[in-house]
Enzyme design. Structure first.
Site, mmCIF file in Angstrom:
data_model
loop_
_atom_site.group_PDB
_atom_site.id
_atom_site.type_symbol
_atom_site.label_atom_id
_atom_site.label_comp_id
_atom_site.label_asym_id
_atom_site.label_seq_id
_atom_site.Cartn_x
_atom_site.Cartn_y
_atom_site.Cartn_z
ATOM 1 N N SER A 226 0.839 -1.205 0.000
ATOM 2 C CA SER A 226 0.000 0.000 0.000
ATOM 3 C C SER A 226 0.869 1.249 0.000
ATOM 4 O O SER A 226 1.971 1.260 0.543
ATOM 5 C CB SER A 226 -0.970 -0.022 1.181
ATOM 6 O OG SER A 226 -0.269 0.069 2.399
ATOM 7 N N MET A 227 0.316 2.308 -0.613
ATOM 8 C CA MET A 227 1.097 3.540 -0.823
ATOM 9 C C MET A 227 0.264 4.774 -0.475
ATOM 10 O O MET A 227 0.290 5.768 -1.198
ATOM 11 C CB MET A 227 1.526 3.623 -2.290
ATOM 12 C CG MET A 227 2.276 2.417 -2.796
ATOM 13 S SD MET A 227 2.640 2.553 -4.552
ATOM 14 C CE MET A 227 1.085 2.090 -5.285
ATOM 15 N N GLY A 228 -0.503 4.713 0.611
ATOM 16 C CA GLY A 228 -1.309 5.859 1.023
ATOM 17 C C GLY A 228 -2.218 6.326 -0.098
ATOM 18 O O GLY A 228 -2.846 5.517 -0.785
ATOM 19 N N GLU A 230 -1.723 7.218 -2.952
ATOM 20 C CA GLU A 230 -1.395 6.737 -4.318
ATOM 21 C C GLU A 230 -1.978 5.364 -4.617
ATOM 22 O O GLU A 230 -1.836 4.853 -5.720
ATOM 23 C CB GLU A 230 0.118 6.690 -4.511
ATOM 24 C CG GLU A 230 0.765 8.052 -4.557
ATOM 25 C CD GLU A 230 2.279 7.931 -4.528
ATOM 26 O OE1 GLU A 230 2.853 7.202 -5.360
ATOM 27 O OE2 GLU A 230 2.881 8.545 -3.636
ATOM 28 N N GLY A 231 -2.581 4.721 -3.622
ATOM 29 C CA GLY A 231 -3.218 3.428 -3.865
ATOM 30 C C GLY A 231 -2.353 2.265 -3.431
ATOM 31 O O GLY A 231 -1.605 2.371 -2.444
ATOM 32 N N GLY A 258 -5.039 1.156 6.328
ATOM 33 C CA GLY A 258 -4.348 -0.081 5.949
ATOM 34 C C GLY A 258 -5.059 -1.306 6.516
ATOM 35 O O GLY A 258 -5.132 -2.354 5.866
ATOM 36 N N ASP A 259 -5.604 -1.169 7.715
ATOM 37 C CA ASP A 259 -6.311 -2.301 8.333
ATOM 38 C C ASP A 259 -7.612 -2.583 7.577
ATOM 39 O O ASP A 259 -7.987 -3.746 7.388
ATOM 40 C CB ASP A 259 -6.615 -1.997 9.798
ATOM 41 C CG ASP A 259 -5.366 -1.561 10.547
ATOM 42 O OD1 ASP A 259 -4.275 -2.016 10.177
ATOM 43 O OD2 ASP A 259 -5.484 -0.736 11.472
HETATM 44 N N1 LIG Z 1 -4.963 10.036 1.991
HETATM 45 C C1 LIG Z 1 -5.504 9.027 1.314
HETATM 46 N N2 LIG Z 1 -6.303 9.254 0.243
HETATM 47 C C2 LIG Z 1 -6.860 8.238 -0.441
HETATM 48 N N3 LIG Z 1 -6.685 6.934 -0.131
HETATM 49 C C3 LIG Z 1 -5.893 6.650 0.896
HETATM 50 C C4 LIG Z 1 -5.266 7.665 1.687
HETATM 51 N N4 LIG Z 1 -4.554 7.060 2.654
HETATM 52 C C5 LIG Z 1 -4.736 5.737 2.498
HETATM 53 N N5 LIG Z 1 -5.538 5.482 1.448
HETATM 54 C C6 LIG Z 1 -6.001 4.163 0.984
HETATM 55 O O1 LIG Z 1 -5.763 3.230 2.035
HETATM 56 C C7 LIG Z 1 -4.797 2.244 1.616
HETATM 57 C C8 LIG Z 1 -3.893 1.889 2.784
HETATM 58 O O2 LIG Z 1 -3.240 3.075 3.228
HETATM 59 P P1 LIG Z 1 -1.734 3.112 3.732
HETATM 60 O O3 LIG Z 1 -0.806 2.783 2.638
HETATM 61 O O4 LIG Z 1 -1.566 4.427 4.400
HETATM 62 O O5 LIG Z 1 -1.718 1.894 4.780
HETATM 63 P P2 LIG Z 1 -1.011 1.776 6.205
HETATM 64 O O6 LIG Z 1 0.231 2.589 6.222
HETATM 65 O O7 LIG Z 1 -0.923 0.337 6.488
HETATM 66 O O8 LIG Z 1 -2.127 2.468 7.113
HETATM 67 P P3 LIG Z 1 -2.384 2.407 8.700
HETATM 68 O O9 LIG Z 1 -1.139 1.852 9.360
HETATM 69 O O10 LIG Z 1 -2.673 3.843 9.059
HETATM 70 O O11 LIG Z 1 -3.568 1.537 8.859
HETATM 71 C C9 LIG Z 1 -4.089 2.863 0.423
HETATM 72 O O12 LIG Z 1 -3.574 1.868 -0.448
HETATM 73 C C10 LIG Z 1 -5.204 3.674 -0.232
HETATM 74 O O13 LIG Z 1 -6.036 2.840 -1.019
HETATM 75 O O1 LIG Z 2 2.041 -0.143 17.056
HETATM 76 P P1 LIG Z 2 1.423 -0.961 15.941
HETATM 77 O O2 LIG Z 2 0.878 -2.257 16.463
HETATM 78 O O3 LIG Z 2 2.298 -1.109 14.751
HETATM 79 O O4 LIG Z 2 0.192 -0.117 15.382
HETATM 80 C C1 LIG Z 2 -0.855 0.224 16.233
HETATM 81 C C2 LIG Z 2 -1.809 1.155 15.516
HETATM 82 O O5 LIG Z 2 -1.184 2.379 15.098
HETATM 83 O O6 LIG Z 2 -2.294 0.505 14.350
HETATM 84 C C3 LIG Z 2 -3.649 0.861 14.108
HETATM 85 C C4 LIG Z 2 -3.748 1.586 12.794
HETATM 86 O O7 LIG Z 2 -3.275 0.778 11.762
HETATM 87 C C5 LIG Z 2 -4.099 1.692 15.296
HETATM 88 O O8 LIG Z 2 -5.378 1.292 15.714
HETATM 89 C C6 LIG Z 2 -3.040 1.457 16.360
HETATM 90 O O9 LIG Z 2 -2.875 2.530 17.240
#
Ligand SMILES: Nc1ncnc2c1ncn2[C@@H]1O[C@H](COP(=O)(O)OP(=O)(O)OP(=O)(O)O)[C@@H](O)[C@H]1O
Ligand SMILES: O=P(O)(O)OC[C@@]1(O)O[C@H](CO)[C@@H](O)[C@@H]1O
Length: 316
Positions: A226-228, A230-231, A258-259
């Protein structure tokens, strides 16, 4: 008790989300509002899956001194609670959302001290909950007192009973899992987490794809990076690479996007969707969550509309 999806959260958190106009480090910042959500990666996955209507069991380690927000969430959403209670409090993580830039600043605390005995109980629970048609989701960091290779042990347990695993973790637990002989069926690191593992920048589609192929060469079938905003890149069993870009959405909070994506991957795996449909549904879950404050999904029709609006690009 068995359910299509078992989520395991060894280091859950109460997420205290503070909303303010702008964040100025070192100054007095006045917040507009605050909310508290039972969270941690696997808990968020279970919460989204429950909203989608999939029976889910949540296990892991929960500090017994502050369980009420978790128990309320599980009761409200019909999530089966198989968390092992341990001494002390589950950590509170701070999520600071600044309206001017839309960024979230995370301050994640270390968490309650766990031990080998409590981990053994989670390990046993995964064995008892085994469902050959089901999926085990292992997500998040590890608390103090738990070995770095805890996910390796759990991956073996799931594999032994024929359950497919989906792993979302970072740093040393990710490295340990990727060195193991029993790798997960699916993995969803974000780009930065994967850069930490491969030690190089993944700043072009070609570099992302090379990293995904490296993961597949270890035996992982489905790789999602995942890329925030960017998809995400999806590479599945047919080895075809897709980039799925989310439709525009008014964002309330990016915490747990991401979850939600992991939940969408799990739902699509259970529903036996084809690779493009999986990428669309996972992206729609993430986009749908962005429009809500906590780890929740809106009505099914809204999620499906977002899946239709997701843009797919095939990488050659
Ligand atoms: N600002 C945003 N605008 C549009 N879509 C987003 C945005 N942020 C996240 N997404 C969507 O959510 C997906 C997962 O986001 P991200 O890559 O940030 O995951 P992550 O870092 O594992 O997130 P987190 O740890 O906060 O749960 C992305 O691939 C995208 O589809
Ligand atoms: O410290 P970890 O376990 O890496 O991440 C924990 C956490 O940031 O992940 C979730 C968002 O993805 C939040 O609910 C929680 O606070």
């Amino acid at each position: 008790m068995s359910a299509p999806v078992v989520t395991v959260t060894l280091n859950p958190a109460l997420d205290q989300t503070v909303l303010l106009d702008s964040l100025r480090p070192g100054a007095v910042n006045r917040a507009n509002s605050v909310r508290l959500d039972a969270g941690g990666k696997g808990v968020n996955v279970a919460s989204c899956l429950a909203d989608w209507g999939l029976p889910t069991v949540a296990t892991g380690l929960l500090g017994r001194d502050n369980t009420s927000e978790f128990e309320k969430l599980f009761a409200r959403k019909g999530i089966a609670d198989r968390f092992v209670r341990i001494a002390g409090q589950t950590r509170t993580n701070l999520k600071i959302v600044a309206a001017d830039c839309g960024d979230t600043t995370d301050i994640n605390l270390p968490g309650a001290q766990a031990d080998a005995d409590s981990f053994a109980q989670v390990h046993a629970a995964v064995g008892e909950l085994c469902d050959r048609q089901g999926i085990a989701v292992f997500a998040g960091s590890l608390p103090a007192g738990i070995d770095t290779d805890a996910y390796v042990t759990l991956l073996r347990q799931a594999a032994a009973c024929g359950m497919r695993s989906l792993l979302d973790t970072s740093d040393a637990p990710l490295t340990a899992a990727l060195q193991s002989e029993t790798v997960p069926y699916a993995i969803k690191p974000n780009r930065h987490e994967l850069e930490g593992w491969c030690g190089r920048k993944l700043d072009t589609p070609a570099r992302l794809l090379a990293a995904a192929r490296e993961l597949q060469s270890l035996g992982i079938v489905l790789v999602v990076i995942s890329m925030g905003a960017e998809g995400a890149l999806f590479v599945g069993s047919d080895r075809e690479a897709l980039i799925a870009r989310p439709p525009a959405i008014r964002t309330q909070s990016t915490v747990g996007a991401g979850d939600a994506m992991v939940a969408g991957i799990a739902a699509a795996m259970i529903e036996r969707r084809d690779p493009e449909s999986l990428a669309r549904l996972a992206t729609a879950f993430a986009a749908a969550k962005l429009g809500l404050a906590g780890p929740n999904l809106p009505a099914r029709e809204q999620v499906l509309a977002l899946a239709d609006a997701t843009r797919i690009e095939r990488l050659r």
